[in-house]
Scaffold this motif. Structure first.
Motif, mmCIF file in Angstrom:
data_model
loop_
_atom_site.group_PDB
_atom_site.id
_atom_site.type_symbol
_atom_site.label_atom_id
_atom_site.label_comp_id
_atom_site.label_asym_id
_atom_site.label_seq_id
_atom_site.Cartn_x
_atom_site.Cartn_y
_atom_site.Cartn_z
ATOM 1 N N GLN A 35 -13.504 -10.413 3.259
ATOM 2 C CA GLN A 35 -12.708 -9.288 2.755
ATOM 3 C C GLN A 35 -11.351 -9.760 2.247
ATOM 4 O O GLN A 35 -10.881 -9.316 1.206
ATOM 5 C CB GLN A 35 -12.513 -8.234 3.849
ATOM 6 N N GLY A 38 -11.808 -11.610 -1.031
ATOM 7 C CA GLY A 38 -12.134 -10.638 -2.091
ATOM 8 C C GLY A 38 -10.896 -9.895 -2.558
ATOM 9 O O GLY A 38 -10.693 -9.682 -3.764
ATOM 10 N N ASP A 56 -9.394 -9.921 -6.324
ATOM 11 C CA ASP A 56 -9.160 -8.660 -7.044
ATOM 12 C C ASP A 56 -7.697 -8.551 -7.479
ATOM 13 O O ASP A 56 -7.393 -8.137 -8.603
ATOM 14 C CB ASP A 56 -9.495 -7.453 -6.156
ATOM 15 N N GLU A 85 -8.767 -2.798 -13.892
ATOM 16 C CA GLU A 85 -9.427 -2.642 -12.589
ATOM 17 C C GLU A 85 -10.373 -3.817 -12.451
ATOM 18 O O GLU A 85 -10.625 -4.530 -13.413
ATOM 19 C CB GLU A 85 -10.317 -1.391 -12.565
ATOM 20 N N ARG A 86 -10.976 -3.933 -11.252
ATOM 21 C CA ARG A 86 -12.109 -4.852 -11.157
ATOM 22 C C ARG A 86 -13.307 -4.134 -11.780
ATOM 23 O O ARG A 86 -13.361 -2.906 -11.841
ATOM 24 C CB ARG A 86 -12.364 -5.246 -9.709
ATOM 25 N N PHE A 120 -16.461 -4.093 -10.774
ATOM 26 C CA PHE A 120 -17.359 -3.517 -9.757
ATOM 27 C C PHE A 120 -16.881 -4.091 -8.432
ATOM 28 O O PHE A 120 -15.989 -4.960 -8.421
ATOM 29 C CB PHE A 120 -18.836 -3.901 -10.008
ATOM 30 N N GLU A 121 -17.451 -3.646 -7.324
ATOM 31 C CA GLU A 121 -17.015 -4.151 -6.020
ATOM 32 C C GLU A 121 -17.335 -5.641 -5.914
ATOM 33 O O GLU A 121 -18.498 -6.049 -5.968
ATOM 34 C CB GLU A 121 -17.693 -3.393 -4.875
ATOM 35 N N THR A 122 -16.296 -6.445 -5.822
ATOM 36 C CA THR A 122 -16.438 -7.902 -5.784
ATOM 37 C C THR A 122 -17.339 -8.324 -4.617
ATOM 38 O O THR A 122 -17.202 -7.824 -3.508
ATOM 39 C CB THR A 122 -15.027 -8.522 -5.637
ATOM 40 N N ARG A 165 -21.927 -6.938 0.753
ATOM 41 C CA ARG A 165 -20.551 -6.448 0.601
ATOM 42 C C ARG A 165 -19.646 -7.338 1.452
ATOM 43 O O ARG A 165 -20.057 -7.809 2.519
ATOM 44 C CB ARG A 165 -20.449 -5.007 1.058
ATOM 45 N N PHE A 174 -18.087 -11.284 -9.542
ATOM 46 C CA PHE A 174 -16.947 -10.406 -9.802
ATOM 47 C C PHE A 174 -16.694 -10.313 -11.302
ATOM 48 O O PHE A 174 -17.279 -11.063 -12.092
ATOM 49 C CB PHE A 174 -15.703 -10.945 -9.076
#
Ligand code: ZN
Ligand code: ZN
Length: 356
Positions: free
Chosen positions: A165, A168, A172, A182-183, A185-187, A201, A217
């Motif tokens: 986390q 990440g 980001d 923004e990023r 998508f969820e890295t 995740r 990412f």
């Protein structure tokens, strides 16, 4: 970007399919066709006119956004959008709607309001979107450059035992500092055994020496996405980890190498898959090889074992084979590439060396 030309190309498609009108409801498709980025709107496209129906929150913003991209469409602020749409298409005998986007409830209301038969339509605008113009490619390339630079700025941190986390968040933040809106998508930061899950995740797991770490990412620039994956080996690895890295990198490069106009998308998947299967890891590559990238992170064309799409100059797609072994972890390598007249150009530039 040539936004004005998009409505013209859609009209050609509608005429070919003998459709008098199309009600566009997908927010991404509306943005593509007229530049509107609001959260509520329907774009009604007729052979000689187009009207964006939206609500009072966008009284000023909607005309400004349409004008900024040179889209030739009227704006109608309506309290009852179904009644407004019905009035606009009142002279039409066949009206297309986006059947992958409209809910059953909205379809029923639309069918009550509109006199003409509603014709379900899929993929019409997505097909146009797949072929990018220079302005779109420039935006995706800018997003890809930000992602490359963010990795370079943060990868040494992997040696300092961060949690997934934490790493990440740093990645980001680096993308935002470098100018990403923004990023994308969820890295994904998937270390050690977590890497065996292709879409893990980020967790509180501490990244340890000897781990493979899958980093997937991208950045968002003016609505356009980039997408890349690199797998890093923290410290010294086992011979099997090195074998997996070498294999996936070789498969990815072989698949990428055949990208070009006239190539059927599934042959890219086949090329990557054959190399991985021949090395005995076929079962460990359980997803498709890639996808189109643009205003959506996943769009046309698919690059799977079933994709019959013939690539064209201007298509932007990913090539991202992977190998995933329970308890050991995963390796995936992904570049975003654009199809050019004589082959392809990779928009992802980061080296594929795994060691830090
Ligand atoms: Zn990705
Ligand atoms: Zn991808």
């Amino acid at each position: 970007m040539d936004v004005a030309g998009r409505l013209l190309r859609l009209r050609e498609r509608l005429a070919k399919e003998s459709l008098d009108a199309m009600i566009v409801t997908s927010p991404t498709n509306i943005r593509y066709l007229c530049g509107f980025t609001g959260s509520n709107g329907q774009l009604v496209v007729l052979p000689d006119a187009a009207t964006l129906v939206t609500d009072g929150r966008y009284t000023e913003a909607a005309p400004a956004e349409l004008q900024a991209v040179g889209a030739e469409a009227e704006v109608e602020i309506a309290r009852d959008s179904f009644a407004a749409i019905a009035r606009i298409v009142s002279g039409c005998s066949s009206v297309a709607f986006e059947s992958t986007d409209v809910s059953v409830a909205d379809h029923d209301r639309l069918a009550d309001a509109v006199a003409a038969p509603l014709v379900p339509s899929t993929g019409l605008i997505e097909d146009l979107r797949a072929v990018k113009d220079e302005g779109e490619i420039a935006r995706i390339e800018a997003a890809a450059e930000i992602a490359d630079a963010a990795l370079l700025a943060t990868e040494a941190l992997l040696l300092e035992r961060p949690t997934e986390q934490y790493f990440g968040f740093e990645l980001d933040t680096a993308m935002r500092r470098l100018g990403a809106a923004e990023r994308s998508f969820e890295t994904i930061v998937a270390s050690g055994p977590n890497g065996a899950l292709p879409h893990a995740r980020p967790s509180g797991r501490t990244i340890e020496p000897g781990d493979l770490v899958v980093l997937d990412f991208g950045a968002l620039v003016d609505g356009y996405h980039s997408d890349m994956t690199r797998t890093k080996l923290v410290g010294a690895g086992s011979s099997q980890q090195q074998e997996m890295l070498d294999l996936v990198t070789a498969a990815q490069e072989a698949g990428r190498e055949i990208v070009g106009p006239g190539v059927v998308a599934k042959s890219i998947d086949q090329t990557c898959r054959n190399i991985i299967t021949d090395a005995g890891y076929g079962e460990a590559f359980m997803h498709g090889t890639g996808h189109g990238v643009g205003l959506d992170i996943h769009e046309f064309p698919a690059v799977s074992s079933r994709s019959e799409t013939m690539l064209q100059t201007g298509h932007v797609l990913t090539v991202e084979p992977g190998v995933y072994l329970p308890e050991i972890g995963g390796v995936r390598v992904e570049d975003t590439v654009v199809v050019t007249n004589d082959g392809y150009r990779s928009l992802t530039k980061s080296p594929k060396t795994a060691s830090l």
